[in-house]
Design a protein around this motif. Structure first.
Motif: not given
Length: 401
Positions: A64-72, A114-119, A92-93
């Protein structure tokens, strides 16, 4: 008889449906292509590629990818983090489980950790690489890292793409904050290659880098990515009699032969078998080897010998160090080892002659080795479409018997 024929037909039809289902459901996703359809996420997409996270995402079956728009992303970039710290923050996202928009509102007890790829990469200590997802009042869903004092500083905005249960791309309102992910990360100039090798049981090989002057070549390639295959101290010490017979120039080439000027994770090596150039490659002097894998084992095959990767000593992009069980010997410096003869030609001819003279023989001479090879190659040559057509013809023949 009719009942048996019916059961047989049912069996083959079930098998046919299974083959078709497998052919239509197995696929790979490409996060870069999926995000390219949404220009408002172009900056996020760019940094997934720049940090090499895109390749990691594409290799995973469920994500699952938690996407950030250009402003973020603009807000994140204004803090001027290094590319290595950015990778930790963005990882983390990327969650290592599937969460579609529907699942977000059906979380057991209203909250999930839930674990992230950072973990998952081992870069985070304790549970700091975990992300809390909570179904809030009014239909909102909050997101926050475990080391953020329980604060859910981001909320779900919308779903960009869902391919159950392989990949889900969800937009969240802002960057997930984590003190550990945002902490300064070692840059290539901070990585002392020979010190790391010495601490991981490869001091003898590290000494060769220093003695030959090849250390500077390895270090010059750190910025762009570097993969090193280190033979252990015991392996190098056993090889020293042969090493001492080389000229000074050849000693340098041998040491450089153990480095590849690109970062290659173990998973990448497993999925991209083939010829690989090294730091010793120079025009006519190929100094290459072939990467092959058999299940979880990865081997490096030269024209002289074959070595196996036995451990990952250091994985801190752009540097990765692998331990190998042999010193890599290039064909440019060493003679190939003679391949063992499988069958004596005279014995084979005699066996064939005896078989032809035997009038009672009903079967040909045993060619089991050749038959095995044909069977293995034959399976590869039958693609999904042909297999389905063959099974369908067989089913129809049974049905109309």
């Amino acid at each position: 008889m009719a009942h048996a024929r019916s059961l047989t037909t049912t069996f083959f039809l079930s098998f046919l449906l299974l083959v078709i289902f497998s052919a239509t459901t197995s696929h790979a996703h490409n996060i870069t292509q999926l995000l390219a359809k949404h220009p408002e996420f172009s900056t996020f997409n760019h940094y997934l590629t720049a940090t090499h996270l895109a390749a990691e995402i594409n290799r995973r079956q469920t994500i699952t990818v938690l996407a950030l728009d250009n402003a973020a992303m603009s807000s994140l970039l204004s803090k001027q983090y290094s590319i290595y710290t950015l990778k930790n923050i963005l990882s983390l996202h990327v969650l290592t489980d599937y969460f579609g928009s529907k699942k977000l509102h059906q979380i057991t007890d209203g909250s999930a950790l839930t674990s992230s790829m950072f973990q998952a990469t081992g870069s985070a200590s304790g549970t700091s690489g975990y992300v809390n997802i909570t179904d809030l009042k009014g239909g909102k869903v909050g997101f926050g890292t475990e080391d953020n004092d329980g604060k859910l500083n981001a909320v779900y905005v919308k779903s960009l793409k869902e391919i159950p249960y392989n990949i889900s791309i969800l937009q969240i309102s802002q960057v997930l904050t984590s003190a550990e992910a945002a902490a300064p990360t070692a840059t290539p100039s901070d990585l002392n290659l020979t010190v790391i090798m010495a601490k991981q049981g490869c001091k003898a090989f590290a000494d060769l880098l220093i003695d030959t002057g090849a250390k500077s070549t390895f270090e010059q390639n750190l910025d762009g990515g570097l993969t090193v295959f280190c033979p252990s101290d015991a392996v190098v010490n056993a090889f020293m009699p042969r090493y001492k017979n080389l000229t000074a120039a050849h000693k340098v080439s041998l040491v450089l032969y153990h480095g590849v000027p690109i970062y290659q994770s173990l998973q990448t090596l497993k999925s991209s078998n083939g010829v690989m150039n090294t730091l010793a490659t120079d025009g006519a002097n190929k100094y290459d080897f072939t990467v092959q894998n058999d299940g979880e084992d990865v081997t490096l095959k030269t024209k002289v010998m074959t070595a196996k990767i036995t451990a990952t000593l250091k994985d801190q992009e752009p540097l990765i160090l692998f331990k190998v069980n042999k010193v890599l010997m290039p064909r440019e410096l060493f003679k190939p080892e003679p391949e063992p003869v499988a069958h004596a030609p005279k014995a084979a001819k005699a066996a064939k002659a005896n078989a032809e003279e035997n009038e009672d023989a009903d079967a040909p001479v045993d060619d089991s080795d050749d038959q095995t090879a044909d069977n293995e190659n034959g399976v590869d040559k039958i693609n999904g479409g042909k297999l389905i057509w063959m099974v369908l013809n067989l089913c129809m023949g049974i049905f109309f018997m």
